[in-house]
Design an enzyme around this catalytic site. Structure first.
Site, mmCIF file in Angstrom:
data_model
loop_
_atom_site.group_PDB
_atom_site.id
_atom_site.type_symbol
_atom_site.label_atom_id
_atom_site.label_comp_id
_atom_site.label_asym_id
_atom_site.label_seq_id
_atom_site.Cartn_x
_atom_site.Cartn_y
_atom_site.Cartn_z
ATOM 1 N N GLU A 207 42.303 47.848 50.123
ATOM 2 C CA GLU A 207 42.069 47.840 48.587
ATOM 3 C C GLU A 207 41.472 46.665 48.375
ATOM 4 O OE1 GLU A 207 45.589 48.251 46.279
ATOM 5 O OE2 GLU A 207 46.178 50.019 47.197
ATOM 6 N N ASP B 90 48.290 42.834 36.062
ATOM 7 C CA ASP B 90 48.619 41.739 37.478
ATOM 8 C C ASP B 90 49.444 40.623 36.886
ATOM 9 O OD1 ASP B 90 46.853 43.335 39.124
ATOM 10 O OD2 ASP B 90 45.255 42.649 37.970
#
EC number: 4.2.1.20
Length: 279
Positions: A50, A61
């Site tokens: 990824e 995040d």
């Protein structure tokens, strides 16, 4: 049309083990170092990569990945450079699947049609766009699928049985089960609940289910991997990079080596997952 993700997942299924899916931030701490990290991942045991697209407002995040994104942006990383990185990696590795992960805004600004064309040319196999719900599938998901790029959707503990079919509707490649609510890098969720959630998702789809958020050690990877088709590790890898950077961003050790050492241990954990489950 089968993608590298489809082929890799099918291969691992025949081997009887889950995938190790590794996330790192493109351009952190700089382009060349980041490319060397990417090139080191398959040899260390990563099955799917990824590649994070840095964005200035990464709402999903945690602090570690936010900081990595800021370091990358400060170092001059752009979406153009992230695609170039994938292309350079592809020149030496035509097998390892690459999934771009990030937010829609940079793609929207780049232009969806242009982005998909350039992503394909760069060897991108899948997309995870965390802020595009299924209700917006016409924006990017449907065009991506038509272009031959997997669109991987997130499911969470709050995705109930009523919502799940909608989430899975145009998902391809694999389902990414976020094993807790909140931001990336939080504590590991209860493994029994994770196993039940994976089984619940599998009741709605034939796609592989990969589990992420919170996996930091080989033992955690082994435990999660016993019940999942893949284990996703991100924050621990980003931290491995940060841990070899000084206060001014100078390297105190080789980030690619630090990441490879961590991933090698995680890979051993993942590879022993089904053996442990069978005992």
């Amino acid at each position: 049309m089968t993608t590298r993700i489809d082929r890799r997942m099918a291969k691992l299924k025949t081997e009887g083990r889950p995938a190790l899916v590794t996330y790192f931030m493109g351009g952190d701490p700089d382009y060349d170092t980041s490319l060397s990290i990417m090139k080191a991942l398959p040899g260390a045991g990563s099955d799917i990569i990824e590649l994070g697209m840095p964005f200035s407002d990464p709402m999903a995040d945690g602090p570690a990945i936010q900081a990595a994104g800021l370091r990358a942006l400060k170092g001059g990383q752009t979406l153009v450079k992230t695609l170039k990185m994938a292309s350079e990696f592809r020149a030496g590795d035509n097998e390892t699947p690459i999934v771009l992960m990030g937010y829609y805004n940079p793609i929207y600004i780049y232009g969806v049609d242009r982005f998909l064309k350039d992503a394909l040319a760069s060897g991108i196999d899948g997309l995870i766009v965390v802020d595009l719900p299924p209700e917006m599938d016409e924006e990017l998901c449907i065009p991506a699928l038509k272009a031959g790029i997997n669109f991987i959707r997130l499911a969470t503990p709050t995705t109930d049985d009523k919502r799940l079919p909608k989430v899975l509707q145009n998902t391809s490649g694999f389902v990414y089960y976020v094993s807790m609510t909140g931001i990336t890098g939080s504590a590991l969720a209860d493994t029994g609940k994770v196993a039940a959630a994976v089984n619940r998702i599998k009741g709605h789809t034939d796609l592989p289910v990969c589990v992420g958020f919170g996996v930091k050690t080989a033992e955690q990877a082994r435990v999660i991997g016993a019940n999942a088709d893949g284990v996703v590790v991100g924050t621990a890898i980003v931290n491995a990079v940060a841990n070899v950077l000084g206060p001014k961003g100078e390297k105190t050790a080789d980030p690619a080596e630090a990441v490879a050492t961590l991933v090698s241990g995680l890979a051993q954990g993942v590879r022993s997952a089904r053996l442990a489950a069978a005992e």
